[in-house]
Design an enzyme around this catalytic site. Structure first.
Site, PDB file in Angstrom:
ATOM      1  CB  ILE A 145      -0.987   0.036   1.191  1.00 14.93           C
ATOM      2  CG1 ILE A 145      -0.247   0.102   2.526  1.00 14.93           C
ATOM      3  CG2 ILE A 145      -1.958  -1.108   1.147  1.00 14.93           C
ATOM      4  CD1 ILE A 145      -1.129   0.612   3.658  1.00 14.93           C
ATOM      5  CG  ASP A 146       4.014   1.565   2.731  1.00 15.10           C
ATOM      6  OD1 ASP A 146       2.860   1.787   3.162  1.00 15.10           O
ATOM      7  OD2 ASP A 146       4.910   1.074   3.427  1.00 15.10           O
ATOM      8  NE  ARG A 175       8.004  -0.394   7.863  1.00 12.48           N
ATOM      9  CZ  ARG A 175       7.932  -0.720   9.148  1.00 12.48           C
ATOM     10  NH1 ARG A 175       8.806  -0.241   9.994  1.00 12.48           N
ATOM     11  NH2 ARG A 175       7.001  -1.531   9.573  1.00 12.48           N
ATOM     12  CG  HIS A 198      -3.466  -2.816  10.676  1.00 10.80           C
ATOM     13  ND1 HIS A 198      -3.103  -2.642  11.976  1.00 10.80           N
ATOM     14  CD2 HIS A 198      -2.369  -3.259  10.029  1.00 10.80           C
ATOM     15  CE1 HIS A 198      -1.829  -2.988  12.124  1.00 10.80           C
ATOM     16  NE2 HIS A 198      -1.363  -3.358  10.966  1.00 10.80           N
ATOM     17  CD  GLN A 254      -3.744   4.288   6.520  1.00  9.76           C
ATOM     18  OE1 GLN A 254      -3.073   5.042   5.862  1.00  9.76           O
ATOM     19  NE2 GLN A 254      -3.403   3.890   7.727  1.00  9.76           N
TER      20      GLN A 254
HETATM   21  O1  F6P Z   1       4.369  -2.049   4.251  1.00  6.17           O
HETATM   22  C1  F6P Z   1       3.033  -1.836   4.422  1.00  6.17           C
HETATM   23  C2  F6P Z   1       2.713  -1.321   5.813  1.00  6.17           C
HETATM   24  O2  F6P Z   1       1.322  -1.158   5.908  1.00  6.17           O
HETATM   25  C3  F6P Z   1       3.446  -0.035   6.206  1.00  6.17           C
HETATM   26  O3  F6P Z   1       2.825   1.132   5.758  1.00  6.17           O
HETATM   27  C4  F6P Z   1       3.440  -0.144   7.703  1.00  6.17           C
HETATM   28  O4  F6P Z   1       4.528   0.550   8.281  1.00  6.17           O
HETATM   29  C5  F6P Z   1       3.581  -1.600   7.963  1.00  6.17           C
HETATM   30  O5  F6P Z   1       3.100  -2.265   6.802  1.00  6.17           O
HETATM   31  C6  F6P Z   1       2.820  -2.054   9.188  1.00  6.17           C
HETATM   32  O6  F6P Z   1       3.038  -3.390   9.358  1.00  6.17           O
HETATM   33  P1  F6P Z   1       2.290  -4.310  10.437  1.00  6.17           P
HETATM   34  O7  F6P Z   1       0.867  -4.428  10.001  1.00  6.17           O
HETATM   35  O8  F6P Z   1       2.990  -5.616  10.365  1.00  6.17           O
HETATM   36  O9  F6P Z   1       2.427  -3.613  11.742  1.00  6.17           O
END
Ligand code: F6P
Length: 341
Positions: free
Chosen positions: A126-127, A171, A271, A273
């Site tokens: 999604i990034d 991130r 989440h 998103q």
């Molecule tokens: O890489 C996708 C992402 O949604 C990032 O935007 C976010 O930092 C990370 O995954 C969060 O990961 P998790 O759901 O494992 O905490």
């Protein structure tokens, strides 16, 4: 040929659309058989797989998440991980792998390819921060969810004369913040690529109140203040060495309240998103990626990844695809600053 499919890393709307396209075209056009590995690289590592046939992929096109499950398991961090994967693939009679993932999941794939294994990659995040492709599926859905949230928050901000801060994912790259912030009319957008000055942010907020509007600040979870201007909290690391993010919105709210005297509240979209049904664009892109990935398998284009360039789906080397992140260029961020304050 018997092909294994896996989805690794954070889930992403459109993963099921890729699985469906790979399996449908693979069976009907190429006569392949499929197994789905459970939970990313954990599946091949533990030999945990299920049969994937046309029946198994019916009805999944609009479904978020992944029917195969996902994880952030990094087999390169597991003693003898690659050997275990190779042994399990052999045991299950799997001749090739379609790996669907982001920088971490696909970062493992070139190592397998170097070891002589047949692997094709499909990018997802999604990034939208993979440099080899113009867009990844999941991004459009995340931007639409964040934009709708910003639209809704505007009315509350104005009714209560508050500063509303929206923390979005991102991130290393601020693509979601930038696109959703511009689409939603945010008054300040903060991204990881450009460390922010809290005094400047507060000045923009005060200027917005002077025009009788209430400010919306969109902040990417990975945004950081300029060195020495604000204290940050540290979090635990995952198997790929990434710190678990979240919390910049709350920190920002405290600092803004201190400096402006205005009430500041934070909404962390988290989440949400990544959840739910993908947009039409993401279903279209994910489906095309799947169709082209299975063609790459049929052409024996091992070690390649499918990517979007303009409106064309092309093949790029997996080894190049994950080495550099696609960050928001400074000139694009400057464009958005016309609306700050
Ligand atoms: O890489 C996708 C992402 O949604 C990032 O935007 C976010 O930092 C990370 O995954 C969060 O990961 P998790 O759901 O494992 O905490």
């Amino acid at each position: 040929m018997r092909i294994g499919v896996l989805t690794g890393g954070g889930d992403c709307p459109g993963l099921n659309a890729v699985i469906r396209a790979v399996v449908r075209k693979g069976i009907t056009h190429h006569g392949y058989e499929f197994v789905g590995f459970r939970d990313g690289w954990r599946g091949p590592l533990d030999g945990d797989a299920r049969q994937l046939d046309i029946q198994a992929v019916r009805g999944i096109l609009p479904r978020g998440g992944t029917i195969l499950g996902s994880s952030r398991t990094n087999p390169l961090k597991v003693e003898g991980g690659l050997e275990r994967i190779e042994a399990n693939l052999q045991k299950l009679g799997v001749d090739a792998l379609v790996a669907i993932g982001g920088e971490d999941t696909l970062g493992v794939a070139p190592r397998l390819h170097q070891e002589g294994f047949r692997v094709v990659g499909v990018p997802k995040t999604i990034d939208n921060d993979l440099s080899a492709t113009d867009y990844t599926f999941g991004f459009d859905t995340a931007v639409n969810i964040a934009t709708e949230a910003i639209d809704r928050l505007h009315t509350t901000a104005e009714s209560h004369h508050r500063v509303l801060i929206v923390e979005v994912m991102g991130r290393h790259a601020g693509w979601i913040a930038l696109h959703a912030g511009m689409a939603g009319g945010a008054n300040v957008i903060l991204i990881p690529e450009v460390p922010f000055d809290i005094e400047q942010v507060s000045a923009w907020i005060e200027s917005r109140f002077r025009t009788n509007y209430s400010p919306i600040v969109v902040v990417a979870e990975g945004a950081t203040p300029k060195e020495g201007t604000m204290a940050l909290q540290s979090g635990e690391l995952d198997a790929f060495g990434h710190v678990r993010l979240g919390g910049i919105g709350d920190l920002l709210a405290k600092e803004v309240e201190k400096r402006t005297g205005k009430e500041a509240r934070t909404t962390v979209l988290g989440h949400i998103q990544r959840g739910g049904t993908p947009t039409a664009f993401d279903r279209w892109l994910a489906t095309r990626f799947g169709l082209h990935a299975i063609d790459a398998v049929s052409d024996g284009a091992w070690g390649s990844m499918v990517a979007l360039r303009g409106t064309e789906i092309v093949r790029v080397a997996l080894s190049d695809a994950t080495t550099q992140l696609k960050l928001v260029p400074p000139e694009l961020y400057e464009e958005a600053q016309v609306f700050f304050g």
